[in-house]
Scaffold this motif. Structure first.
Motif: not given
Length: 197
Positions: A21-30, A143-145, A188-196
């Motif tokens: 969430v922190a990584a995606v929120a940072a992308r959104v802010a940018r 932003v794509t995740v 491969a197309a995502a801006d952020v890859v979240a590994r859970i």
């Protein structure tokens, strides 16, 4: 040795979601837009819904954020690609053009569309669902995740959540996810890859 409490929780899934969430929120802010669009894709049980809800709660801007789950749009158990096309045409394309979008919830018990919901193009939008990150959808997103998780964890989470309703359909839904991944390579197309975990 420090006596300060650890910032890490005892739950690795919670920690991974917090990091994502922190990584995606940072992308959104940018992005710097008042009404950015975030797309969250991943296989069933990966953690898309949890990530999307947490992102809305931790949104880096002010005001209301619209959240749409494709589980409300897929037209039944064979409807992964049709649900994505429906979301693109009724929600994402209008939003991108500055127009109000209108989508109807899929009633899984009755097997038909139900009440209508409007999407305000002036507000941020988070859309989450399996199959969502296609090239056509990516062009409409800021932003794509992609949410990645191992099969045993995904299956346990999905069946704990939906139980006997989902169990008989797991394999047929997974085949549609496989086809999407093979056709579109969403990770491969995502801006952020979240590994859970």
């Amino acid at each position: 040795m420090s006596s300060a409490p650890s910032r890490s929780s005892a739950d690795p899934v919670d920690d991974a979601l917090t990091t994502a969430v922190a990584a995606v929120a940072a992308r959104v802010a940018r992005v710097g837009a008042a009404n950015p669009v975030v797309i969250v894709d991943g296989r069933s049980g990966a953690g898309k819904s949890s990530l999307a809800r947490r992102l809305v709660a931790a949104w880096p801007g002010r005001g209301r954020v619209q959240l749409i789950a494709l589980d409300d749009l897929y037209p039944g158990w064979d409807g992964l690609s049709d649900g994505v096309a429906y979301a693109r045409e009724t929600v994402l394309v209008p939003h991108g053009r500055g127009l109000v979008g209108v989508w109807q919830r899929w009633d899984w018990e009755l097997g038909q569309r139900a009440e209508a919901h409007a999407v305000d193009p002036s507000l941020p939008l988070v859309v989450e669902g399996a199959g969502l990150l296609t090239p056509e959808v990516a062009r409409l997103a800021d932003v794509t995740v992609w949410v990645e998780a191992p099969l045993p964890s995904r299956r346990a989470r999905a069946l704990d959540r939906d139980g006997d309703t989902y169990r008989p359909h797991w394999d047929r839904w997974a085949r549609q996810e496989d086809a999407h991944i093979e056709a579109h390579g969403p990770a491969a197309a995502a801006d952020v890859v979240a590994r859970i975990p």
